[in-house]
Design an enzyme around this catalytic site. Structure first.
Site: not given
Ligand code: SAH
Ligand code: SF4
Length: 382
Positions: A91, A104, A111, A115, A118, A165-166, A197, A221, A301, A344
């Site tokens: 997306e 974005c 990923c 986390c 996520c 993704g990271e 990020s 976090h 979210n 979505c």
């Molecule tokens: N992987 C990278 C970039 C993608 S995630 C990172 O983790 O920074 C981008 C942002 O969205 C991150 O700060 C992540 O913590 C946040 N994020 C992920 N899942 C989320 C959710 N369910 N609700 C709100 N923010 C979220």
């Molecule tokens: Fe964690 Fe960012 Fe990967 Fe989601 S996209 S699992 S927030 S590192």
């Protein structure tokens, strides 16, 4: 074998032109046609010699991603779902604001960091996107938007690598893509307006500082290792102290004089006032001089598999106040675009939508809060 020209930064394209027996400067013309004018067909590129256009036609393509769906919110937010093959989709979200247009972008299908909060992390890792697939998101969005809005000039002023993704676990494909975004012959974006990020891949933060310093956001976090180990598993490899040291080193190269810490507010997990106080101490202990970071509090979210809940608005504001009172600039994201958020959910049934990105990005807009001490100064940008 045909190559995808979206895979090349300007230097890569110059090497490619040389291999075709062309002068390096031809690459500038070609690059401008592709990225500034959005051209795909070599026939259109009227100031290139016919012989070069013929060579290109047999050796290269400009390969966009296929759009699976597009949703436009009432507030102008647009999200696209792109097919990247093999049943994977990523997306991309455009968020218009009065003074800027932010895109974005995703860096991976899935990923591997995993986390807890996520949805991308919950679905696991599929594969790295190529440079061309990262750039194609910007290429498509910019030229679609110019047409859609009837604009000649640039629409997208900011890019955030905050999609799926990271990015720092796909470093070798990311860096040339960033270079295309920054290049004056490409999208000409300011380094301060391109943000990577990361969940904290420490060695790659150091490499990025040297290879392509852009604005950095770090997904923190949690204020201590025990909690962060649990929320962001990568913390077991690169604990908080190492991460903050890397942030400080990065500041020596960064285009901005601060790092943004993202902090997803999870009810009863990391949102207590004691956590905020711990954050203040953490940040102060790592400050080499003055305020060197900003906090961006993100409303969670929710999705069922996480078993987590969003913090109340009141709690987010109380939490923010602790940081603000300590003189730390703090922003809170505001939700928006609920109409496409609903869409979505429908979408996820049709394709393997591993993202959840649109729902979290499209619903959020940043509002500024300022520390009491700096109320007189203009609001800083995210
Ligand atoms: N992987 C990278 C970039 C993608 S995630 C990172 O983790 O920074 C981008 C942002 O969205 C991150 O700060 C992540 O913590 C946040 N994020 C992920 N899942 C989320 C959710 N369910 N609700 C709100 N923010 C979220
Ligand atoms: Fe964690 Fe960012 Fe990967 Fe989601 S996209 S699992 S927030 S590192």
């Amino acid at each position: 074998m045909t190559v995808n020209l979206l895979d090349y930064d300007l230097e890569g394209l110059a090497v490619f032109c040389e291999r075709l027996g062309e002068k390096r400067y031809r690459a500038i013309q070609l690059f401008r046609w592709i990225h500034q004018k959005g051209a795909r067909q070599f026939d259109e590129m009227s100031d290139l010699a016919k012989s070069l256009r013929e060579k290109l036609a047999t050796t290269a393509v400009v390969k966009p991603l296929e759009v699976l769906s597009q949703h436009i919110s009432e507030d102008g937010t647009i999200k696209w779902l792109f097919d990247v093959g093999g049943g994977d989709a990523v997306e991309t979200v455009f968020i218009p604001e009065d003074d800027r247009g932010t895109l974005c972008i995703s860096s991976q299908a899935g990923c591997a960091v995993g986390c807890r909060f996520c949805s991308t992390g919950h679905q696991g890792f599929s594969r790295n996107l190529t440079t061309g697939e990262i750039v194609a998101q910007l290429w498509f969005a910019e030229h679609f938007l110019r047409q859609h809005l009837g604009r000649q000039e640039r629409v997208i002023s900011n890019v955030v690598m905050m999609g799926m993704g990271e990015p720092l676990q796909n470093y070798s494909e990311l860096v040339p893509a960033l270079k295309v975004m920054l290049d004056d012959h490409g999208y000409g974006l300011s380094r301060r307006r391109v943000t990577v990020s990361t969940s904290g891949v420490v060695p790659m933060i150091d490499r990025l500082a040297l290879d392509c310093p852009v604005a950095l956001a770090v997904s923190l976090h949690a204020p201590d290792d025990a909690l962060r180990d649990n929320l962001v598993p990568l913390n077991r490899k690169y604990p908080i102290a190492e991460l903050l040291d890397a942030c400080n080193r990065y500041l020596g190269h960064a285009p901005r004089d601060f790092i943004t810490f993202e902090y997803c507010m999870l009810d009863g997990v990391n949102d207590q006032l004691a956590h905020a106080q711990q954050l203040v101490e953490l940040v102060k202990a790592h400050a080499t001089g003055g305020v060197w970071c900003k906090f961006n509090l993100i409303p969670f979210n929710p999705f069922p598999a996480s078993g987590l809940h969003k913090s109340s608005k009141e709690q987010v504001l109380k939490f923010a106040k602790v940081l603000l009172d300590a003189g730390i600039v703090t922003t809170v994201r505001k939700t928006r675009g609920d109409d496409i958020d609903a869409a979505c959910g429908q979408l996820a049934g049709d394709v393997k939508d591993r993202t959840g990105v649109a729902s979290r990005m499209a619903r959020q807009r940043t509002i500024m809060l300022q520390p009491v001490a700096s109320l007189a100064s203009p609001p800083a940008e995210l």
